[in-house]
Every structure is written in C-alpha cells, then in structure tokens.
Design an enzyme around this catalytic site. Sequence first.
Site, short mmCIF file in Angstrom:
data_model
loop_
_atom_site.label_atom_id
_atom_site.label_comp_id
_atom_site.label_asym_id
_atom_site.label_seq_id
_atom_site.Cartn_x
_atom_site.Cartn_y
_atom_site.Cartn_z
N CYS A 176 -17.68 49.36 -15.22
CA CYS A 176 -16.53 49.33 -14.33
C CYS A 176 -15.44 48.49 -15.00
O CYS A 176 -15.63 47.96 -16.08
CB CYS A 176 -16.90 48.73 -12.98
N LEU A 194 -17.25 52.75 -11.82
CA LEU A 194 -18.21 53.75 -12.27
C LEU A 194 -19.44 53.55 -11.41
O LEU A 194 -20.14 52.54 -11.52
CB LEU A 194 -18.56 53.56 -13.75
N GLY A 225 -20.58 45.37 -13.98
CA GLY A 225 -21.89 45.13 -14.57
C GLY A 225 -23.02 45.49 -13.65
O GLY A 225 -22.86 46.25 -12.69
N GLU A 226 -24.19 44.91 -13.93
CA GLU A 226 -25.37 45.13 -13.12
C GLU A 226 -26.18 43.84 -13.02
O GLU A 226 -26.36 43.13 -14.02
CB GLU A 226 -26.26 46.24 -13.72
N GLY A 239 -30.76 49.94 -28.32
CA GLY A 239 -31.47 48.85 -28.99
C GLY A 239 -30.54 47.81 -29.56
O GLY A 239 -30.97 46.97 -30.37
#
Length: 426
Positions: free
Chosen positions: A2, A54, A80-81, A381
């Site tokens: 976002c 988003l 974020g998360e 990764g």
Amino acid sequence: MCGLVGFLAGDHWREAGKAAAVLTRMADTIVSRGPDDAGVWADGSGVGLAHRRLSILDLSAAGHQPMTGPSGRHVIVFNGEIYNHLDLRRELEQSGRAPIWRGHSDTETLLAGFAAWGVRATVERCIGMFAFAVWDTQTRVLTLGRDRLGEKPLYYGWQGAGDEACFLFGSELKALRAHPCCAADVDRDALCLLMRHNYIPAPHSIYRGISKLPAGCLLTVSLDRREPSVEVYWSLADVAVSGNHAPFTGSDQEATDALEDLLKSAVRRQMLADVPLGAFLSGGIDSSTVVALMQAQSARPVKTFSIGFHEPGYNEAEHALAVARHLGTEHTELYVTAEQARDVIPRLPDLYSEPFADASQIPTFLVSQLARQHVTVSLSGDAGDELFAGYGRYVRNSRHWERIARLPRGLRALAAGGIRTLSPEI
C-alpha cells in the site's frame, strides 16, 4: 503493498477542502502501490492523511483507510502486514481490552493495541513489515513508525518557510514532490553516498531536507515541538549482544531443528492472505527453501515465478524449473530479451523513488510484473544472503582477516598508514 502520504502544517493548510485536494494529488502519484481503494482524512487540525490500498487482509470496507480507532482518538494510515496480528487480538481479548471488531484487518488490530498499550508497546509486540503514520487527536502528536529491518519505506521532512511550512511524509518521494511546499532540491552529499555505496543509506535521501526514517525507529512531531524526535525501539546490535551473552547450547541437530521450526513459522505467517499468493523462485538456496516450506504447508500447488535470460552465464531459470518440478509447484517463467530490458529503463525514475545501482532492479520489476498477472502477494528469498552470510565475500574476508591478525599490531598500523597515502586513482 500500500502507500501512505500526509502532512502536518499550520494555518495556511488547515482549510479542509484545500488540504483534501492536496492530499488527493499526493496519493494519486502512488496509485501503483494501492490500486484497490483510496481515502483522505483532514479535519482542520493541521494534519492530513491519505492512503492508497492494495487489499490483502479483509477485502471489505472494514479495511478502508485512513482508519479511526473505536474511541476516535487515533487515526492511522498503514502500509505492510502484521503477521502476528491474530495473536495480538487474542491477547487483547484475554485481557478484556479488545473493542468490538468491525473486521479482521491488521490495521484495526494496531489501532486497538495503541488504545490499550500505547504506540511503542504495541509496535514492540508486532512481527511484520510495516510503515505507518498515526495522529493522536488528544495529544495532537503525529507518530511515524517503521519495521525492524526497514522493509517498508518512509520519507519525511519539513519543507517551505513561515506560515506555509509543512512537515511532509510518505511512502515515496514523488508523493512528497506533489505537495506545493516541496522544493525537491538534490542533496549533493547524498550523491556522494550513492557513488560510495551504490544506494543512499538511511537517514539520507536524494533531496535536501528530506530523510528516511531509520529501521526499527519511531518518530514524533507536533506543531508545538517541530523538531522531530526519533527513538529506537529495536536494535540489531542489541540482539547480537544478547545472543553472544546467551548462545545456543544445543547440538547441531537441535540447532537445525530449531532453525527449521523458526523458518516454517515465519513462512506460515506470511502466507496469511485473502488474495492469491505465490513466490519468486530463482533456483538458489534461499528462494528454494522458502518455496519448499510454502509447499509443505499448502494444500495446493504454490504458484512460482522465474525470469530467464538467453545468455547462459546469467540464466538461472533452468535451476528454478528443476526445483519447481521437484516440489510440484505451478511454475511460470519469462525469458527476457534485451529489448524488453531496455524498455524498462525509461520507467526507472518512476518505479524507484531515488537512484540506486542495484543490477537486479530491472529483472525484479519484470518478475513482479509477471507475478502480478496471477497473484497479488509473492514471497521471495531476498535478504537470505545477509541473514545467513551466504555471500562468498564473507568467507573470503574472514580468511583474509585471520591472516592479517597474525601480524603484529604495529606492523598492521604501519601498513594501513602506507595504504592511506596512496591515491584511489592508482
């Protein structure tokens, strides 16, 4: 991802209509970060917040931002998360301090934590990647926060003068540039840092007067105390020192098992999403490990994505395909031509907020573009080499230092002085 933007300003920018128009213009510059939803909040108090979303968790209107807490005290924009936000909800519920939940977004969890524990205590509980700005309507203090390792960007700084001065902040520099106060003067010292490091390290940015909030930090600012105050809430150095004081004492097998459990837990938490999810796969150790752990915890084939090159010396797609077949993933690959790579170059100033010399920036964009056709979220990764010392230079430097350390200190100092007398052009 976002995007968030906003400003804190005096009387000149307090008119709600004027503030909303500027905030909308700022947020529109980062629509690519959040194509699903947009919101603006300005109440005439001197602060304005805007958001581009988003949608990943809670796709309903209950996840709309800017979001106000149940009491009305805190207003937040968040990017974020928070991977452990369900754990935080349970902690709030068990202590009797949880509100009546409107939805299941991690942003709502943050607001509830701020109300119950305060901003810093909440952030210290969070596991995730994030940047946020929260306005406290009671204390009239703006707080900016960034995750422990700085995965999510956040720029800030005072611009303009006199009554028109503004404290600007946002996820990208182009959002700040959209504000009339932003001078966007190039910082020549930052250019020197770019030449030295191939990127511009925090807290610097390419623009004079604009800084990056360092990782693991909180910033507070208000119209009564205009000098931003930055405090560290998490330090990698402190973690390293703590680890040295209390090292792991188990066997090699126990260490291996403990590491696998940690990696499984981290990957499982990052797979929490209400949208399609996949992974970038290069065929190397890091991305292959992440995909293997994802597939082991998924009931269906994981969607994986790779970029290939027709030049054998640069092509890793064959390794990625072999890993994908072994793990049974749903694999998609794109072989990039020189023309496709060149076509990205004119877009780089818009894709990246400031110049940096990472050779992977073009293929990273292309694999992201490929993945976005199929999924909304992709794991990767990235940072595995840094976390596990995977670069060969770490081993080489360690060997060189072991040899140098055998020399007497005086001889080492003499040699170092001699090297410093030489011109870098030699």
